[in-house]
Design an enzyme around this catalytic site. Structure first.
Site, PDB file in Angstrom:
ATOM      1  N   THR A  40       0.930  -1.175  -0.090  1.00 24.98           N
ATOM      2  CA  THR A  40      -0.104  -0.078   0.020  1.00 24.98           C
ATOM      3  C   THR A  40       0.723   1.329  -0.018  1.00 24.98           C
ATOM      4  O   THR A  40       2.172   1.101   0.283  1.00 24.98           O
ATOM      5  CB  THR A  40      -0.864   0.128   1.349  1.00 24.98           C
ATOM      6  N   ASP A  56      -4.284   4.696  -1.423  1.00 23.02           N
ATOM      7  CA  ASP A  56      -4.428   4.159  -2.547  1.00 23.02           C
ATOM      8  C   ASP A  56      -5.501   3.184  -2.317  1.00 23.02           C
ATOM      9  O   ASP A  56      -6.159   2.909  -1.315  1.00 23.02           O
ATOM     10  CB  ASP A  56      -3.182   3.691  -3.368  1.00 23.02           C
ATOM     11  N   ARG A  58      -5.276  -0.432  -4.003  1.00 25.60           N
ATOM     12  CA  ARG A  58      -5.133  -1.686  -4.375  1.00 25.60           C
ATOM     13  C   ARG A  58      -4.745  -2.581  -3.480  1.00 25.60           C
ATOM     14  O   ARG A  58      -4.059  -2.423  -2.474  1.00 25.60           O
ATOM     15  CB  ARG A  58      -3.969  -1.662  -5.432  1.00 25.60           C
ATOM     16  N   LYS A  72      -9.298   1.594   2.185  1.00 29.26           N
ATOM     17  CA  LYS A  72      -8.130   1.568   3.146  1.00 29.26           C
ATOM     18  C   LYS A  72      -8.220   2.483   4.210  1.00 29.26           C
ATOM     19  O   LYS A  72      -7.472   2.473   5.178  1.00 29.26           O
ATOM     20  CB  LYS A  72      -6.743   1.753   2.562  1.00 29.26           C
ATOM     21  N   GLY A  86      -0.674  -3.470   5.304  1.00 33.95           N
ATOM     22  CA  GLY A  86      -0.194  -4.665   6.128  1.00 33.95           C
ATOM     23  C   GLY A  86      -1.211  -5.987   5.438  1.00 33.95           C
ATOM     24  O   GLY A  86      -1.676  -5.860   4.510  1.00 33.95           O
ATOM     25  N   SER A 168       4.287  -0.148   1.385  1.00 34.14           N
ATOM     26  CA  SER A 168       5.496  -0.413   0.522  1.00 34.14           C
ATOM     27  C   SER A 168       5.688   0.809  -0.210  1.00 34.14           C
ATOM     28  O   SER A 168       6.914   1.031  -0.983  1.00 34.14           O
ATOM     29  CB  SER A 168       4.995  -1.655  -0.275  1.00 34.14           C
ATOM     30  N   ASP A 205       5.370   2.321  -7.324  1.00 29.10           N
ATOM     31  CA  ASP A 205       5.515   1.289  -6.488  1.00 29.10           C
ATOM     32  C   ASP A 205       4.394   0.400  -6.895  1.00 29.10           C
ATOM     33  O   ASP A 205       3.352   0.585  -7.280  1.00 29.10           O
ATOM     34  CB  ASP A 205       5.001   1.758  -4.881  1.00 29.10           C
ATOM     35  N   SER A 208       1.224  -0.752  -5.014  1.00 30.54           N
ATOM     36  CA  SER A 208       0.162   0.399  -4.819  1.00 30.54           C
ATOM     37  C   SER A 208      -0.350   0.508  -6.200  1.00 30.54           C
ATOM     38  O   SER A 208       0.225   0.625  -7.393  1.00 30.54           O
ATOM     39  CB  SER A 208       0.735   1.809  -4.370  1.00 30.54           C
TER      40      SER A 208
END
Lengths: 273, 236
Positions: A40, A56, A58, A72, A86, A168, A205, A208
């Protein structure tokens, strides 16, 4: 020596009884179940009137995108929201649990919840599980003492920060914050900066992606902007879309209901006591 | 020369790096290439050396920046020295450009990787020859590519997003330096092995210029840093 039966308090935490069996099964070739991680980018920053959180959308399961548009940013209290990175189940469960605890606490005290209360409940829980509950959270809210922003790590440590990123994509988002953040941002500047940080995570990233969710919390007011930006729209091969040129002629119309319409009478048969 | 693994040559393969340099960031600008790196050499978690020159001119047309093991960097400089020397000895009016040096480095790095004895570096090679700008990167496992902006190590995660957003063709020298400083500042805040003593160098058609090292200004006056527990005395 007689065995003294001391009433031990019930053992909390995880039960590791099945670990040996799992190890044995793995050696025999059973592939372990993969879990849904949120891989994330989540961010938060403090602006002049309060807190802005961003995330985000995803959710990944290994290399596959499991959910293209998940949420999220979780509700904790009317004035407190929490972003989670996580393991998806862990972030959902832990924020849900603390949200109910906060509600009960509100009933008990008759006051608006404070961010440090949510912080303490979360960190005590996570520390208790020694990092096995894999939830990295960005908690933000405005209470009587002012705006607050905290990060909570899976092992239970917390930080109080003017701007924070987790997940991430946190390095990509943090690079945007470190170069552009200043104190006393207005609401629009704050939302723009949060979006830029999330977009840095979305495009740089791999964990995400998809859309940007934003949540603005000020004193006495909150705005949950779901899918505030959608920089990855679904595209179709034909840019003009599809049109069906020849219209089919309608000759006749009959409608046959498949089920009988039943009238529901209010105050029908009361349930048996 | 025994190259397969037997007990003697095993102890002579590079297994881990010892003195390391952190990220190098570079970008193409209007007149050539701008490269920046700090001057620190860490020995594990100690900051052992604070004046290591990690940006070096190679021949007439290239600039080499290295991160990773410093001793391997010095070995690479010796190889390149020999390469340039032989090139000059031909005395044919031709000189090795950045593309050629990059190719040579890629072959060296990949070959060492195949022998399980890598040169533990990530190298940035930039230069201008005949008006053509070139900027490339080689890794210790032999990955090489060229791009308009490159970074090594943690720079990949922290500075590439900024560069992807803010780089454009025809940056002036001042804009380029400002952008590099922005990147180095983020690295200074968030890379544990960064030092506040950075060196910027540029290479243009006229040649390479290494600017004297200087330090970046940092900002620590955020209210939340000064008083993080406002409203909750005793917590942390």
């Amino acid at each position: 020596m007689a065995k003294s039966s001391i009433d031990l308090p019930p053992k909390g935490g995880f039960s590791f009884d099945l670990c040996r069996r799992n190890d044995m099964l793995q050696k025999k070739g059973l592939k372990p179940q993969s879990f849904l991680k949120t891989g994330t980018t989540i961010v938060g920053l403090i602006f002049e009137d309060g807190v802005i959180l961003g995330a985000d959308t995803r959710a990944t399961e290994g290399p596959i995108v499991a959910d293209k548009n998940c949420e999220k940013i979780h509700y904790m209290a009317p004035n407190i929201y929490c972003c989670g990175a996580g393991t998806a189940a862990d972030t959902e469960a832990v924020t849900d649990m603390v949200s109910s605890q906060l509600q009960l606490h509100r009933y008990h005290t008759g006051r608006e919840s404070r961010v440090v209360t949510a912080l303490t409940l979360l960190k005590r829980h996570l520390f208790n599980y020694q990092g096995h509950v894999s939830a990295a959270l960005v908690l933000g809210g405005v209470d009587v003492t002012g705006p607050h922003l905290h990060t909570i790590y899976p092992h239970g440590s917390t930080d109080t920060l003017p701007f924070a990123t987790m997940g991430s994509g946190s390095l990509a988002a943090m690079s945007v914050f470190e170069s552009k953040f200043k104190e006393g941002l207005t609401r629009d500047e704050g939302i723009k900066l949060v979006c830029e940080a999330i977009l840095a995570g979305v495009f740089n990233d791999l964990g995400s992606g998809s859309n940007v969710d934003v949540c603005v919390i000020t004193k006495g007011h909150k705005e949950y902007l779901r899918n505030h930006m959608q920089p990855n729209p679904r595209t179709y091969v034909n840019p003009k879309g599809f049109t069906f040129s020849k219209k089919t002629e309608v000759l006749a119309t009959t409608i046959t209901p498949l089920k009988e319409k039943v009238e529901v009478i209010e105050a029908g048969d009361a349930m048996e006591e | 020369m025994a190259s397969n693994s037997d007990s003697v040559s095993d102890t002579q393969r590079t297994l881990y790096p010892y003195v390391t340099g952190t990220s190098v960031v570079a970008l193409k600008y209007k007149d050539g290439i701008l490269m920046a790196a700090d001057m620190g050499g860490s020995y594990g978690s100690t900051l052992r050396y604070k004046s290591i020159d990690r940006l070096r001119p190679i021949g007439k047309h290239s600039l080499l920046g290295a991160s990773g093991e410093i001793s391997d960097f010095q070995e690479i400089l010796r190889y390149l020295d020999e390469l340039i020397l032989y090139d000059n000895m031909w005395d044919d009016g031709n000189s090795l450009g950045p593309k050629e040096v990059h190719n040579y480095l890629t072959r060296v790095m990949y070959n060492r990787r195949n022998k399980f004895n890598p040169l533990w570096n990530a190298l940035v090679l930039g230069g201008v020859k005949n008006g053509q700008k070139y900027l490339g990167m080689v890794n210790m496992i032999g990955i090489n590519f060229e791009d308009n902006h490159v970074a090594t190590g943690l720079g990949n995660h922290l500075t590439r997003p900024i560069l992807r957003d803010e780089w454009h063709e025809n940056l002036t020298f001042e804009e380029g330096v400002k952008l590099l400083e922005k990147c180095m500042r983020v690295l200074l805040y968030r890379d544990r092995s960064a030092v506040n003593k950075i060196q910027i160098s540029k290479i243009t058609e006229e040649g390479a210029t290494l600017f004297p090292p200087y330090s970046l200004k940092t900002y620590w006056e955020f209210a939340a840093f000064k008083n993080p527990t406002v409203g909750a005395e005793g917590s942390w």
